[in-house]
Write a protein that holds these residues in place. Structure first.
Motif, short mmCIF file in Angstrom:
data_model
loop_
_atom_site.label_atom_id
_atom_site.label_comp_id
_atom_site.label_asym_id
_atom_site.label_seq_id
_atom_site.Cartn_x
_atom_site.Cartn_y
_atom_site.Cartn_z
N LEU A 74 -6.33 46.55 -9.79
CA LEU A 74 -6.01 47.75 -9.03
C LEU A 74 -4.71 48.38 -9.49
O LEU A 74 -4.59 49.62 -9.59
N GLY A 75 -3.71 47.54 -9.78
CA GLY A 75 -2.44 48.08 -10.27
C GLY A 75 -2.59 48.79 -11.60
O GLY A 75 -2.04 49.88 -11.80
N LEU A 76 -3.35 48.18 -12.51
CA LEU A 76 -3.57 48.84 -13.80
C LEU A 76 -4.36 50.13 -13.63
O LEU A 76 -4.08 51.15 -14.29
N GLY A 77 -5.36 50.11 -12.72
CA GLY A 77 -6.14 51.33 -12.51
C GLY A 77 -5.30 52.47 -11.96
O GLY A 77 -5.42 53.62 -12.40
N LEU A 78 -4.43 52.16 -10.97
CA LEU A 78 -3.55 53.19 -10.42
C LEU A 78 -2.56 53.69 -11.47
O LEU A 78 -2.27 54.91 -11.52
N ALA A 79 -2.06 52.78 -12.31
CA ALA A 79 -1.11 53.20 -13.34
C ALA A 79 -1.79 54.11 -14.36
O ALA A 79 -1.22 55.14 -14.77
N VAL A 80 -3.01 53.77 -14.77
CA VAL A 80 -3.73 54.62 -15.73
C VAL A 80 -4.07 55.97 -15.10
O VAL A 80 -3.96 57.02 -15.74
N SER A 81 -4.52 55.92 -13.83
CA SER A 81 -4.84 57.19 -13.14
C SER A 81 -3.61 58.08 -13.03
O SER A 81 -3.69 59.31 -13.26
N LYS A 82 -2.47 57.49 -12.70
CA LYS A 82 -1.23 58.27 -12.61
C LYS A 82 -0.84 58.84 -13.97
O LYS A 82 -0.41 60.00 -14.07
N LEU A 83 -1.03 58.04 -15.04
CA LEU A 83 -0.69 58.52 -16.38
C LEU A 83 -1.58 59.69 -16.78
O LEU A 83 -1.09 60.69 -17.34
N VAL A 84 -2.87 59.59 -16.50
CA VAL A 84 -3.78 60.69 -16.87
C VAL A 84 -3.44 61.95 -16.09
O VAL A 84 -3.47 63.09 -16.63
N GLU A 85 -3.12 61.81 -14.80
CA GLU A 85 -2.73 62.98 -14.01
C GLU A 85 -1.47 63.62 -14.57
O GLU A 85 -1.37 64.87 -14.64
N ASP A 86 -0.50 62.82 -14.96
CA ASP A 86 0.73 63.38 -15.55
C ASP A 86 0.43 64.08 -16.86
O ASP A 86 1.05 65.13 -17.18
N LEU A 87 -0.49 63.53 -17.66
CA LEU A 87 -0.84 64.17 -18.93
C LEU A 87 -1.53 65.51 -18.70
O LEU A 87 -1.27 66.50 -19.41
N PHE A 88 -2.40 65.57 -17.69
CA PHE A 88 -3.04 66.85 -17.36
C PHE A 88 -2.01 67.86 -16.84
O PHE A 88 -2.15 69.07 -17.05
N ARG A 90 1.01 68.15 -17.87
CA ARG A 90 1.76 68.66 -19.01
C ARG A 90 0.89 69.60 -19.85
O ARG A 90 1.33 70.69 -20.23
N ALA A 91 -0.31 69.12 -20.20
CA ALA A 91 -1.22 69.96 -21.01
C ALA A 91 -2.62 69.41 -20.84
O ALA A 91 -2.83 68.21 -20.71
N ASP A 92 -3.57 70.34 -20.88
CA ASP A 92 -4.96 69.90 -20.68
C ASP A 92 -5.44 68.99 -21.80
O ASP A 92 -6.15 68.01 -21.57
N TRP A 93 -5.06 69.33 -23.06
CA TRP A 93 -5.55 68.52 -24.18
C TRP A 93 -4.98 67.11 -24.13
O TRP A 93 -5.66 66.15 -24.52
N LEU A 94 -3.73 66.97 -23.62
CA LEU A 94 -3.17 65.63 -23.46
C LEU A 94 -3.94 64.85 -22.39
O LEU A 94 -4.18 63.64 -22.53
N GLY A 95 -4.33 65.53 -21.34
CA GLY A 95 -5.10 64.86 -20.30
C GLY A 95 -6.44 64.37 -20.80
O GLY A 95 -6.89 63.26 -20.49
N TYR A 96 -7.13 65.22 -21.61
CA TYR A 96 -8.43 64.80 -22.14
C TYR A 96 -8.29 63.63 -23.12
O TYR A 96 -9.13 62.72 -23.14
N VAL A 97 -7.22 63.66 -23.92
CA VAL A 97 -6.99 62.54 -24.85
C VAL A 97 -6.72 61.25 -24.06
O VAL A 97 -7.26 60.19 -24.37
N GLY A 98 -5.89 61.35 -23.01
CA GLY A 98 -5.62 60.18 -22.19
C GLY A 98 -6.87 59.68 -21.49
O GLY A 98 -7.10 58.46 -21.39
#
Length: 364
Positions: A74-88, A90-98
């Protein structure tokens, strides 16, 4: 030709006074009939020693690791979800890559989980086959023996070297054979070449450990090399006998091997060959490092023998189990003429790994 061979068959009764049993310890009178009783057939169930069952995990331990694994996931899932949201953000293409990287990570985790599950199931299947084979030997059950043979033929299809053995064994399935005899026939056909290869693997691993620990300048290097060699040896033996252990499977298999050694006392320093090394003063007459290398090689050989009994899908019934003297013949050789003990690192190599002449250094 003697009179005994020219004598015609005769009919007699066991209560006839002229019938003498051979085990009565008295000379038979002339013209008497000597009856030799058939020796009792030993119980095969008493001769077959199965390795101990795999250690069972505690319920509290299972609950602990389940809870810990769930929280970490669960901790890893929340961390990855938070990272993807932060990438989106910043920029849409960064979010899709993440998101693509996260999807690849999830797929890889599912693949690894499936592989580990398959490895654990294969190890469990081999353990059940060994138990069922022992039951067929004990009860002389034809149905159980035929099922074990068919499963072993299926499991060994990945070994091209056993094609001829599988073909010959499959031709005997329709014959009228007792259950215990069918298990022994299966062992002779399928296990004999695998046992020879397993013995060679254990012998080579023991020689490598002996040479490296004899010439290594650091104890830490010895410890790491011995540990890696032991893990690699157990894995190769499991693959040889049809197992496909992953990381979790190797942990389970290593626990089984250590439990088998603890039950059989295989790591005790009072083993016969180790007593020969220490008792005859070989380690004292030669260098201390060479003596340490020999003992480490012998302990590695004992670990390999225990791994063979744990990973082998059939108990040793028709074939003899490999002994320590078989796999450690390159470490210690006893001269029968003089009774002199000879210690060597490996055939054809010296302690530095270079070629050497045929003369071997002897102690004493």
């Amino acid at each position: 030709m003697t009179d005994r061979h020219n004598r015609r068959p005769q009919a007699f009764r066991l209560d006839d006074p002229g019938v003498v049993f051979a085990d009565e310890g008295q000379p038979a009178p002339r013209g008497a009939v000597v009856v030799t009783p058939t020796p009792p057939i030993p119980d095969m169930a008493e001769e077959i020693a199965l390795p101990p069952p795999p250690p069972r995990s505690s319920r509290w331990g299972v609950l602990f690791w389940t809870g810990l694994g769930g929280l970490v996931s669960l901790g890893l899932g929340l961390a990855v979800s938070k990272l993807v949201e932060d990438l989106f953000a910043r920029a849409d293409w960064l979010g899709y890559v993440g998101a693509g990287f996260a999807a690849a990570f999830v797929v890889a985790c599912l693949g690894l989980l499936a592989r580990e599950t398959f490895g654990l199931m294969r190890l469990k299947t081999l353990n059940k086959l060994r138990e069922r084979a022992a039951l067929a030997l004990e009860k002389d059950d034809r149905r159980v023996a035929e099922g074990v043979t068919k499963e072993l033929i299926t499991l060994s299809r990945g070994s091209p070297g056993l094609l001829r053995a599988r073909t010959e064994l499959a031709s005997h399935l329709d014959a009228i054979i007792d259950g215990a005899d069918l298990i022994r026939l299966t062992e002779r056909h399928l296990m004999a070449p695998l046992d020879a290869e397993a013995t060679r693997l254990v012998s080579n691993a023991a020689k490598r450990v002996s040479v490296v620990t004899a010439v290594s300048p650091r104890a830490a290097v010895d410890l790491v090399f011995v540990a890696l060699t032991a893990v690699g040896l157990i894995r190769r033996l499991a693959l040889l006998y049809g197992g496909r252990p992953g990381a979790l499977g190797m942990v389970r298999l290593f626990r089984q091997v250590v439990s088998h050694l603890a039950v059989t006392g295989g790591m005790a320093a009072g083993d016969s060959l180790i007593q020969q090394v220490v008792g005859h003063g070989i380690a004292a007459k030669l260098s201390a490092r060479l003596g340490e290398g020999v003992v480490n090689g012998l302990l590695t050989a004992r670990l390999g023998l225990a791994a063979i009994e744990v990973t082998r899908p059939l108990p040793f019934a028709a074939l003899p189990a490999p002994a320590l003297s078989d796999v450690a013949s390159g470490l210690i050789t006893r001269e029968t003429a003089t009774g002199e003990m000879i210690v060597r690192e490996a055939p054809g190599e010296d302690a530095a790994g270079k070629a050497r002449p045929g003369k071997r250094p002897s102690a004493g």
